[in-house]
Structure formats: C-alpha cells, structure tokens
Write a protein that holds these residues in place. Structure first.
Motif, PDB file in Angstrom:
ATOM      1  N   VAL A  23       0.811  -1.230   0.000  1.00 38.62           N
ATOM      2  CA  VAL A  23       0.000   0.000   0.000  1.00 38.62           C
ATOM      3  C   VAL A  23       0.837   1.270   0.000  1.00 38.62           C
ATOM      4  N   SER A  24       1.954   1.283   0.728  1.00 35.92           N
ATOM      5  CA  SER A  24       2.763   2.507   0.853  1.00 35.92           C
ATOM      6  C   SER A  24       3.728   2.639  -0.308  1.00 35.92           C
ATOM      7  N   GLY A  25       3.589   3.713  -1.070  1.00 38.98           N
ATOM      8  CA  GLY A  25       4.500   4.024  -2.158  1.00 38.98           C
ATOM      9  C   GLY A  25       4.881   5.488  -2.094  1.00 38.98           C
ATOM     10  N   PRO A  26       5.646   5.974  -3.064  1.00 40.02           N
ATOM     11  CA  PRO A  26       6.074   7.374  -3.034  1.00 40.02           C
ATOM     12  C   PRO A  26       4.921   8.367  -2.942  1.00 40.02           C
ATOM     13  N   GLU A  27       3.811   8.108  -3.638  1.00 38.85           N
ATOM     14  CA  GLU A  27       2.687   9.051  -3.604  1.00 38.85           C
ATOM     15  C   GLU A  27       2.159   9.241  -2.191  1.00 38.85           C
ATOM     16  N   LEU A  28       1.970   8.139  -1.462  1.00 48.78           N
ATOM     17  CA  LEU A  28       1.452   8.223  -0.097  1.00 48.78           C
ATOM     18  C   LEU A  28       2.469   8.870   0.832  1.00 48.78           C
ATOM     19  N   VAL A  29       3.724   8.460   0.725  1.00 46.34           N
ATOM     20  CA  VAL A  29       4.767   8.995   1.598  1.00 46.34           C
ATOM     21  C   VAL A  29       4.943  10.493   1.399  1.00 46.34           C
ATOM     22  N   ILE A  30       5.006  10.929   0.159  1.00 42.09           N
ATOM     23  CA  ILE A  30       5.190  12.355  -0.131  1.00 42.09           C
ATOM     24  C   ILE A  30       4.006  13.164   0.398  1.00 42.09           C
ATOM     25  N   ALA A  31       2.794  12.654   0.215  1.00 42.11           N
ATOM     26  CA  ALA A  31       1.605  13.357   0.715  1.00 42.11           C
ATOM     27  C   ALA A  31       1.616  13.435   2.233  1.00 42.11           C
ATOM     28  N   LYS A  57      15.226   8.725  -4.459  1.00 39.96           N
ATOM     29  CA  LYS A  57      15.590   9.943  -5.200  1.00 39.96           C
ATOM     30  C   LYS A  57      14.345  10.781  -5.473  1.00 39.96           C
ATOM     31  N   ARG A  58      13.248  10.126  -5.834  1.00 41.57           N
ATOM     32  CA  ARG A  58      12.012  10.849  -6.103  1.00 41.57           C
ATOM     33  C   ARG A  58      11.466  11.526  -4.849  1.00 41.57           C
ATOM     34  N   ILE A  59      11.423  10.787  -3.752  1.00 42.22           N
ATOM     35  CA  ILE A  59      10.882  11.344  -2.507  1.00 42.22           C
ATOM     36  C   ILE A  59      11.714  12.531  -2.041  1.00 42.22           C
ATOM     37  N   ASN A  60      13.020  12.356  -1.989  1.00 44.61           N
ATOM     38  CA  ASN A  60      13.883  13.462  -1.566  1.00 44.61           C
ATOM     39  C   ASN A  60      13.737  14.660  -2.497  1.00 44.61           C
ATOM     40  N   GLU A  62      11.170  15.531  -4.657  1.00 44.33           N
ATOM     41  CA  GLU A  62       9.867  16.203  -4.633  1.00 44.33           C
ATOM     42  C   GLU A  62       9.649  16.963  -3.330  1.00 44.33           C
ATOM     43  N   LEU A  63      10.130  16.423  -2.223  1.00 43.77           N
ATOM     44  CA  LEU A  63       9.971  17.144  -0.953  1.00 43.77           C
ATOM     45  C   LEU A  63      10.845  18.399  -0.929  1.00 43.77           C
ATOM     46  N   ALA A  64      12.045  18.298  -1.482  1.00 46.97           N
ATOM     47  CA  ALA A  64      12.920  19.472  -1.538  1.00 46.97           C
ATOM     48  C   ALA A  64      12.317  20.556  -2.425  1.00 46.97           C
ATOM     49  N   GLU A  65      11.759  20.175  -3.552  1.00 48.17           N
ATOM     50  CA  GLU A  65      11.112  21.148  -4.447  1.00 48.17           C
ATOM     51  C   GLU A  65       9.915  21.793  -3.762  1.00 48.17           C
ATOM     52  N   TRP A  66       9.130  20.996  -3.053  1.00 46.73           N
ATOM     53  CA  TRP A  66       7.955  21.525  -2.351  1.00 46.73           C
ATOM     54  C   TRP A  66       8.365  22.517  -1.273  1.00 46.73           C
ATOM     55  N   GLU A  67       9.415  22.197  -0.546  1.00 48.87           N
ATOM     56  CA  GLU A  67       9.889  23.113   0.501  1.00 48.87           C
ATOM     57  C   GLU A  67      10.371  24.429  -0.103  1.00 48.87           C
ATOM     58  N   ALA A  68      11.100  24.348  -1.226  1.00 46.56           N
ATOM     59  CA  ALA A  68      11.605  25.568  -1.869  1.00 46.56           C
ATOM     60  C   ALA A  68      10.458  26.424  -2.395  1.00 46.56           C
ATOM     61  N   LYS A  69       9.418  25.779  -2.889  1.00 44.93           N
ATOM     62  CA  LYS A  69       8.285  26.495  -3.470  1.00 44.93           C
ATOM     63  C   LYS A  69       7.391  27.120  -2.413  1.00 44.93           C
ATOM     64  N   THR A  70       7.153  26.403  -1.322  1.00 43.66           N
ATOM     65  CA  THR A  70       6.193  26.864  -0.309  1.00 43.66           C
ATOM     66  C   THR A  70       6.821  27.594   0.868  1.00 43.66           C
TER      67      THR A  70
END
Length: 329
Positions: A23-31, A57-60, A62-70
């Motif tokens: 059940v747990s994949g990158p989409e759930l973890v990132i959200a 690599k994807r999780i790190n 996307e979270l870094a991009e989200w932090e920079a944006k928000t």
C-alpha cells in the motif's frame, strides 16, 4: 517528550504513518510528509531492488522542491527494513538507504546491530517495532533510538498487550522515543497516546483508506464498511500473528472463525506469506480502529481532520491555547 531534534518544526501532528506492505509508495509517503506527519514505506515495496534507489531519489527530490516552493518544512520520511532470514535484500537495501541518507529507519522482527551502525553512520535514527518487554530490551541493547509499541488491536503483525500495560512499563526504563500503535484512527486517539506516555502515535489502517494509498478500491471500501468485530487475529498467513479483515478471508474461501495454526518456521515476507492466498495482496491487514473510518479522503484532508480532532481534545483538557508543537530534546 523524547522526540529527535530534526523533527522540530516539521510536524503538524505527533504522528507517524506506518509502513504498509504493497500500500505505501512514493505518492502516499510524499503526501504524508507534506501534510506534516512522518511518512514511511517498506523497502520491499520497491521491486525489483533497483527501484528502491529510484523511489528515494524521487521522494527526496519532490519534498525538496515543495519546501523551496512553499517555504514550509516537510516532515521526514522513514523506510522499513524487514530483518528476517527470508529477506535476501536486507544488506542491499540498507546500503541504498545509507547512500540516500534516509533520516529514519524502522526495523521489524529484530534489530541487527549492522543496520543500527550503518544508519547511525549515515546520520539517521532507528525505531524498532516490538510487542513485549523482552523484544523491547533486546532492541534497546542493539542501540535503537526509538521503540514502536505494537499493542493489541493494531493492524498487521500486532501483539496482545494493552497499551495501558506496555507503554508505562517501557517508559520506566527506556529513555528514547516511544511510539504507540494499536487502533489509532482518530485525533483524540493521538492525544490519548501522548497522555499515556508515548511521544508519537503510529497510524496504519487509517491511511489505507486515502486517495494516495496504493490499495485497490475493494480494500479501501472494506475498511470503511467494517467494524472492530470484523478483525481476525491469526498467524496462518505469514507465520506471525496479525490482524486481518474477516471479509477478505471469507472472500478467499476460508472460514474466518476457524483458521488453522501456521508453522512459524515457514515465514516468508518476501513472497507475501506461506499460503496460496497471500497476506496483504489477497488477505487484507487492518486494525480494530476500522469502525472509526467512514471515508477515503486525500491525505491532506485526513491530516487536517485528525489535527482538528486532536486540538479539540487538548483544548477540552488543557484549555484553548493547546495546539500541538514539537518539543525536541
């Protein structure tokens, strides 16, 4: 509270999303991390083995991009390592996680010292899940930073002890982070976990019924439709006792009220179990908190709802100025 300093200012709730097999994949973890709770996934969900590095690599990224944006801080994430002889990927997966500097490692079944040493050297912390004092003390001897107390009513591989027994006993001697698992599906339950002496609440089943979870719709709907009495405790499917949705057992052609015992020596977590119908894929894990789940919202919506209920519970107890804030040590 005994919470790692790197969590300071990164949590909207004192909560961790448990690693859910399949059940747990990158989409759930990132959200989950964007919403302010620790997200996690089992390393074995990333298949074949090279996919693990891609996920990290994807999780790190996307979270870094989200932090920079928000301008906000995301919660950190965790990877669960199944430390059992049937897991022939363990050393590889630990090496990959160390390379990607995974902040939190969740170890299950045992806490081998090489995992602790490897991930400590990479700057991470290790939380180990246990169901009794004997296992807790063994993990503490191996140098883990936190203990996840998997109590009666938890989804998946759960123990039988009441949290009112296990949490206070562990708190008497363990100075690290204590996480509590078992039927936690509501903001009030998160508050209750803290009141009992835990630092963080550990939620699994509630996150299965979310938009980002990699669960079939039938699984999500079964959780919404079920009550605590529908949960069956059995060791048949993996060799270790766990809690499962009775309707999924019946759909697989078995009698939920008359299941045979399994041979623990035949445990095989890499294959999903030791029966024709596989745990997690066909036989759905769930905890006794299912009766509190009435919808499958997005993770952001769910965490907002949990936080509102958590804050209301604190306000009723301590007064209106009781919103959650991490107090790191």
């Amino acid at each position: 509270m005994t919470i790692p300093a790197f969590l300071n200012g990164r949590l909207s709730l004192p909560a961790v999303g448990a690693p859910l097999f399949i059940v747990s994949g990158p989409e759930l973890v990132i959200a989950q991390c964007k919403a302010g709770v620790v997200g996690s996934f089992p390393a074995l969900n990333a298949r074949p083995a090279p996919v693990l590095g891609e996920w990290l690599k994807r999780i790190n990224g996307e979270l870094a991009e989200w932090e920079a944006k928000t301008g906000k801080k995301a919660a950190p994430f965790a990877v669960n390592q199944i430390c059992h002889t049937s897991n022939d990927r363990l050393e590889h997966d630990v090496d990959v996680c160390a390379e990607h500097m995974v902040p939190i490692t969740i170890t299950s079944l045992r806490a081998p010292k090489f995992v602790v040493e490897k991930m400590h050297a990479a700057g991470g912390v290790i939380w180990h899940d246990v169901i009794n004092i004997r296992h807790a003390k063994k993990a503490a001897e191996e140098g883990v930073d936190g203990l996840i107390l998997v109590c009666a009513g938890a989804g998946g591989h759960a123990g039988t002890l009441s949290p009112f027994a296990l949490v206070p006993e562990v708190r008497q001697w363990f100075k690290g982070t204590i996480l509590l698992s078992g039927s936690i599906a509501h903001g009030r339950s998160i508050f209750a976990a803290q009141a009992l002496g835990a630092d963080l609440a550990y939620l699994g089943t509630r996150f299965v019924a979310t938009a980002e979870a990699n669960a079939v719709e039938g699984y999500k709907q079964a959780i919404i439709d079920s009550e605590a009495g529908d949960i069956v405790y059995s060791n048949l499917f993996t060799g270790v006792h766990g809690n499962y949705l009775g309707p999924s057992i019946a759909a697989a052609g078995m009698d939920p009220n008359n299941l045979p015992e399994s041979d623990k020596s035949k445990m095989n977590f890499g294959s999903g179990g030791n029966t024709e119908k596989k745990a997690w894929k066909d036989i759905w894990g769930a905890g006794q908190g299912v009766g509190q789940v009435k919808s499958a919202p997005s993770v952001a919506e769910l965490v907002s709802e949990l936080k509102a209920d958590y804050d209301a519970a604190r306000a009723e107890t301590f007064g209106a100025s009781s919103a959650f804030a991490v107090a790191a040590e």
